[in-house]
Design a protein around this motif. Sequence first.
Motif, PDB file in Angstrom:
ATOM      1  N   SER A   1       3.959   9.718  -9.901  1.00  0.00           N
ATOM      2  CA  SER A   1       3.277   9.842 -11.197  1.00  0.00           C
ATOM      3  C   SER A   1       2.613  11.203 -11.334  1.00  0.00           C
ATOM      4  O   SER A   1       2.684  11.843 -12.393  1.00  0.00           O
ATOM      5  CB  SER A   1       2.219   8.746 -11.345  1.00  0.00           C
ATOM      6  OG  SER A   1       2.814   7.490 -11.349  1.00  0.00           O
ATOM      7  N   LEU A   2       1.974  11.670 -10.268  1.00  0.00           N
ATOM      8  CA  LEU A   2       1.321  12.993 -10.318  1.00  0.00           C
ATOM      9  C   LEU A   2       2.342  14.108 -10.501  1.00  0.00           C
ATOM     10  O   LEU A   2       2.100  15.061 -11.256  1.00  0.00           O
ATOM     11  CB  LEU A   2       0.500  13.220  -9.051  1.00  0.00           C
ATOM     12  CG  LEU A   2      -0.782  12.401  -8.938  1.00  0.00           C
ATOM     13  CD1 LEU A   2      -1.408  12.585  -7.568  1.00  0.00           C
ATOM     14  CD2 LEU A   2      -1.751  12.769 -10.032  1.00  0.00           C
TER      15      LEU A   2
ATOM     16  N   ILE B   1       2.336   1.722  -3.493  1.00  0.00           N
ATOM     17  CA  ILE B   1       1.323   2.231  -4.424  1.00  0.00           C
ATOM     18  C   ILE B   1       1.096   3.726  -4.187  1.00  0.00           C
ATOM     19  O   ILE B   1       0.998   4.515  -5.132  1.00  0.00           O
ATOM     20  CB  ILE B   1       0.015   1.427  -4.294  1.00  0.00           C
ATOM     21  CG1 ILE B   1       0.221   0.014  -4.841  1.00  0.00           C
ATOM     22  CG2 ILE B   1      -1.126   2.118  -5.035  1.00  0.00           C
ATOM     23  CD1 ILE B   1      -0.953  -0.910  -4.603  1.00  0.00           C
ATOM     24  N   PHE B   2       1.058   4.136  -2.929  1.00  0.00           N
ATOM     25  CA  PHE B   2       0.877   5.552  -2.609  1.00  0.00           C
ATOM     26  C   PHE B   2       2.064   6.361  -3.130  1.00  0.00           C
ATOM     27  O   PHE B   2       1.891   7.415  -3.751  1.00  0.00           O
ATOM     28  CB  PHE B   2       0.717   5.714  -1.086  1.00  0.00           C
ATOM     29  CG  PHE B   2       0.556   7.128  -0.657  1.00  0.00           C
ATOM     30  CD1 PHE B   2      -0.621   7.815  -0.917  1.00  0.00           C
ATOM     31  CD2 PHE B   2       1.584   7.791   0.001  1.00  0.00           C
ATOM     32  CE1 PHE B   2      -0.773   9.126  -0.520  1.00  0.00           C
ATOM     33  CE2 PHE B   2       1.443   9.103   0.391  1.00  0.00           C
ATOM     34  CZ  PHE B   2       0.259   9.762   0.132  1.00  0.00           C
TER      35      PHE B   2
ATOM     36  N   GLU C   1       4.133   5.546  -5.515  1.00  0.00           N
ATOM     37  CA  GLU C   1       4.083   5.489  -6.977  1.00  0.00           C
ATOM     38  C   GLU C   1       3.070   6.502  -7.525  1.00  0.00           C
ATOM     39  O   GLU C   1       3.328   7.192  -8.525  1.00  0.00           O
ATOM     40  CB  GLU C   1       3.701   4.070  -7.397  1.00  0.00           C
ATOM     41  CG  GLU C   1       3.871   3.782  -8.859  1.00  0.00           C
ATOM     42  CD  GLU C   1       3.526   2.331  -9.152  1.00  0.00           C
ATOM     43  OE1 GLU C   1       2.454   1.866  -8.700  1.00  0.00           O
ATOM     44  OE2 GLU C   1       4.323   1.668  -9.825  1.00  0.00           O
ATOM     45  N   THR C   2       1.941   6.637  -6.876  1.00  0.00           N
ATOM     46  CA  THR C   2       0.908   7.597  -7.295  1.00  0.00           C
ATOM     47  C   THR C   2       1.418   9.031  -7.173  1.00  0.00           C
ATOM     48  O   THR C   2       1.232   9.847  -8.079  1.00  0.00           O
ATOM     49  CB  THR C   2      -0.365   7.408  -6.445  1.00  0.00           C
ATOM     50  OG1 THR C   2      -0.782   6.059  -6.559  1.00  0.00           O
ATOM     51  CG2 THR C   2      -1.460   8.346  -6.891  1.00  0.00           C
ATOM     52  N   ILE C   3       2.079   9.344  -6.063  1.00  0.00           N
ATOM     53  CA  ILE C   3       2.617  10.694  -5.859  1.00  0.00           C
ATOM     54  C   ILE C   3       3.656  11.021  -6.925  1.00  0.00           C
ATOM     55  O   ILE C   3       3.630  12.108  -7.530  1.00  0.00           O
ATOM     56  CB  ILE C   3       3.242  10.816  -4.449  1.00  0.00           C
ATOM     57  CG1 ILE C   3       2.184  10.660  -3.366  1.00  0.00           C
ATOM     58  CG2 ILE C   3       3.993  12.120  -4.298  1.00  0.00           C
ATOM     59  CD1 ILE C   3       1.145  11.739  -3.358  1.00  0.00           C
TER      60      ILE C   3
ATOM     61  N   ASN D   1       0.833  -1.215   0.000  1.00  0.00           N
ATOM     62  CA  ASN D   1       0.000   0.000   0.000  1.00  0.00           C
ATOM     63  C   ASN D   1       0.862   1.257   0.000  1.00  0.00           C
ATOM     64  O   ASN D   1       0.576   2.222  -0.697  1.00  0.00           O
ATOM     65  CB  ASN D   1      -0.935  -0.006   1.204  1.00  0.00           C
ATOM     66  CG  ASN D   1      -2.079  -0.976   1.022  1.00  0.00           C
ATOM     67  OD1 ASN D   1      -2.377  -1.386  -0.097  1.00  0.00           O
ATOM     68  ND2 ASN D   1      -2.708  -1.363   2.123  1.00  0.00           N
ATOM     69  N   SER D   2       1.949   1.271   0.790  1.00  0.00           N
ATOM     70  CA  SER D   2       2.793   2.453   0.788  1.00  0.00           C
ATOM     71  C   SER D   2       3.533   2.608  -0.530  1.00  0.00           C
ATOM     72  O   SER D   2       3.752   3.714  -0.991  1.00  0.00           O
ATOM     73  CB  SER D   2       3.784   2.485   1.940  1.00  0.00           C
ATOM     74  OG  SER D   2       4.165   1.261   2.393  1.00  0.00           O
TER      75      SER D   2
END
Length: 103
Positions: A22-23, A15-16, A18-20, A12-13
Motif C-alpha cells: 500500500s505504501l 498485514i505487514f 499488505e502495508t508495504i 501478521n506477515s
Amino acid sequence: MHTTKQLKSLKNSFIFLETIISLVVISIIVSIFFKLNYDNSTNIKFQNLNNISNKLIKSDYQNMQISQKELTLLENGIENKLLVNKITSNENEISLYKYELIK
C-alpha cells in the motif's frame, strides 16, 4: 494451540506485506500526481529571469533602455552626487534595473 500461533503469525506477515504494498502504491501515485501538476509557467519565468540577469552581468544591453541619472548620497552629513547609468529591462512581464557608475 500450535496451529493458532502459526495462523496469527501468517496473518501478521500478511498485514505487514499488505502495508508495504500500500505504501509503495501510494508513493507512486503521489509522485505521478506531482509530475503532472508541475507548473511549467513558473519554470519558464525563472528561465527568462535567469536569461535577463545573465545579460545584465555580461553587460550585454541589447534591447534594454539606458538612461543617465544623478544620485545624491548622504554620508556623515556630506552630500555626494554621482552620475549613473540606469539600465532597464522589460522583457516577458519581468522588469529589472541595474545602476552603473559612470567613470
